[in-house]
Scaffold this active site. Structure first.
Site, PDB file in Angstrom:
ATOM      1  N   ASP A   1      -5.430  -0.861   9.524  1.00  0.00           N
ATOM      2  CA  ASP A   1      -4.032  -1.823   9.902  1.00  0.00           C
ATOM      3  C   ASP A   1      -4.817  -2.229  11.464  1.00  0.00           C
ATOM      4  O   ASP A   1      -4.603  -4.048  11.690  1.00  0.00           O
ATOM      5  CB  ASP A   1      -3.229  -1.439  10.231  1.00  0.00           C
ATOM      6  CG  ASP A   1      -2.302  -0.804   9.177  1.00  0.00           C
ATOM      7  OD1 ASP A   1      -2.708  -1.875   8.137  1.00  0.00           O
ATOM      8  OD2 ASP A   1      -1.067  -0.150   9.280  1.00  0.00           O
TER       9      ASP A   1
ATOM     10  N   ASP B   1      -4.835   3.805   5.867  1.00  0.00           N
ATOM     11  CA  ASP B   1      -3.875   2.408   6.162  1.00  0.00           C
ATOM     12  C   ASP B   1      -3.935   2.482   7.763  1.00  0.00           C
ATOM     13  O   ASP B   1      -3.867   0.939   7.865  1.00  0.00           O
ATOM     14  CB  ASP B   1      -2.218   3.160   5.281  1.00  0.00           C
ATOM     15  CG  ASP B   1      -1.428   2.540   6.159  1.00  0.00           C
ATOM     16  OD1 ASP B   1      -1.648   1.072   6.247  1.00  0.00           O
ATOM     17  OD2 ASP B   1      -0.592   2.302   5.621  1.00  0.00           O
TER      18      ASP B   1
ATOM     19  N   ASP C   1       0.699  -1.049  -0.248  1.00  0.00           N
ATOM     20  CA  ASP C   1      -0.171  -0.468  -0.539  1.00  0.00           C
ATOM     21  C   ASP C   1       1.053   1.186   0.195  1.00  0.00           C
ATOM     22  O   ASP C   1       1.140   2.432  -0.507  1.00  0.00           O
ATOM     23  CB  ASP C   1      -0.980  -0.130   0.952  1.00  0.00           C
ATOM     24  CG  ASP C   1      -1.572   1.471   1.921  1.00  0.00           C
ATOM     25  OD1 ASP C   1      -1.817   1.675   1.052  1.00  0.00           O
ATOM     26  OD2 ASP C   1      -0.868   1.648   2.734  1.00  0.00           O
TER      27      ASP C   1
END
Length: 251
Positions: free
Chosen positions: A132, A128, A110
């Site tokens: 996670d 992101d 990513d």
């Protein structure tokens, strides 16, 4: 050991066999700039991280050629985390270990693809980091479901989940106040690698040691939990000291 566990160990062994090849290639290869920017850690040094990026570089080039957007890897990481949680809940440790590794790889792709294509943005960074946390939550929740008959097993899963969230929160809160700090023993990469390795090795080690299935994994999980809490506390104190140093003395 079942067939999936045997396959998982063989695949892990093949992956590790690339290390001697990289050791030869790396002599004339500069360090990856992204690795050089990150702080050195006790468990994963620069060499190991650089080796991993070398292994996945062909896939990175393929994904760039295909034009896959960075956000697709964010969501893939969540999917892998959810699948890992289901596998853990069912006691399929080897499969769960590989899913954890795939989720970690998706997280790497990513950021690298976003930077390579000039698509870095605040929205992407937020997505992101937040997704996670979803992936980790799903994996640890699956472990808690599997260990539900053991109070100590559930406690280990809760500590690992809480510790991982606190490590990330301390960093995010510090950055929100202008202090960037990424130090500590048990960062995300370390958590992923230890959890995946324990998951892959448990089906092979526990029968040889005469232990019940999952004992090695739960031991490593407890270590991840305690070390993550220690890392969160370390970051909290370090960031607090840095913030105190920025404040004018009180009269």
């Amino acid at each position: 050991m079942n067939r999936s566990g045997t396959f998982g160990l063989l695949a892990a062994a093949l992956l590790l066999l690339t290390m001697p090849v990289y050791a030869i290639v790396a002599r004339a290869r500069p360090d990856d700039p992204e690795v050089a920017r990150r702080p050195r850690t006790v468990l994963l040094g620069y060499w190991v991280r650089d080796w991993l990026l070398w292994v996945i570089t062909p896939l990175e080039r393929l994904f760039l050629a295909l034009g896959i957007p960075p956000a697709a890897f964010n969501w893939a990481g969540v999917a892998f985390g959810l699948a890992a949680g289901v596998a853990y809940a069912r006691g399929a440790f080897a499969a769960a270990g590989w899913l954890v590794l795939l989720g970690g790889a998706a997280d790497i792709f990513d950021g690298r693809i976003a930077r390579a294509r000039g698509l870095v943005s605040k929205a992407g960074a937020f997505l992101d980091s937040t997704l996670d946390r979803f992936a980790e939550t799903f994996a640890y929740a699956g472990l808690a479901v599997w260990a539900r008959s053991s109070a100590w097993g559930v406690l280990a899963a809760v500590l690992a989940l809480g510790g991982s969230l606190l490590v990330s929160y301390a960093r995010a809160r510090g950055e929100g106040l202008g202090v960037r700090y990424q130090g500590g023993l048990m960062q995300r990469a370390e958590r992923l690698v230890l959890l995946a390795l324990a998951s892959l090795l448990d089906p092979a080690v526990t029968p040889l040691a005469g232990w019940p299935p999952g004992r090695l994994l739960l031991g490593v999980l407890a270590f991840i939990g305690v070390a993550s809490l220690g890392t969160a506390l370390h970051r909290t104190l370090a960031i607090a000291r840095a913030l105190e140093g920025e404040e004018p003395p009180r009269r």
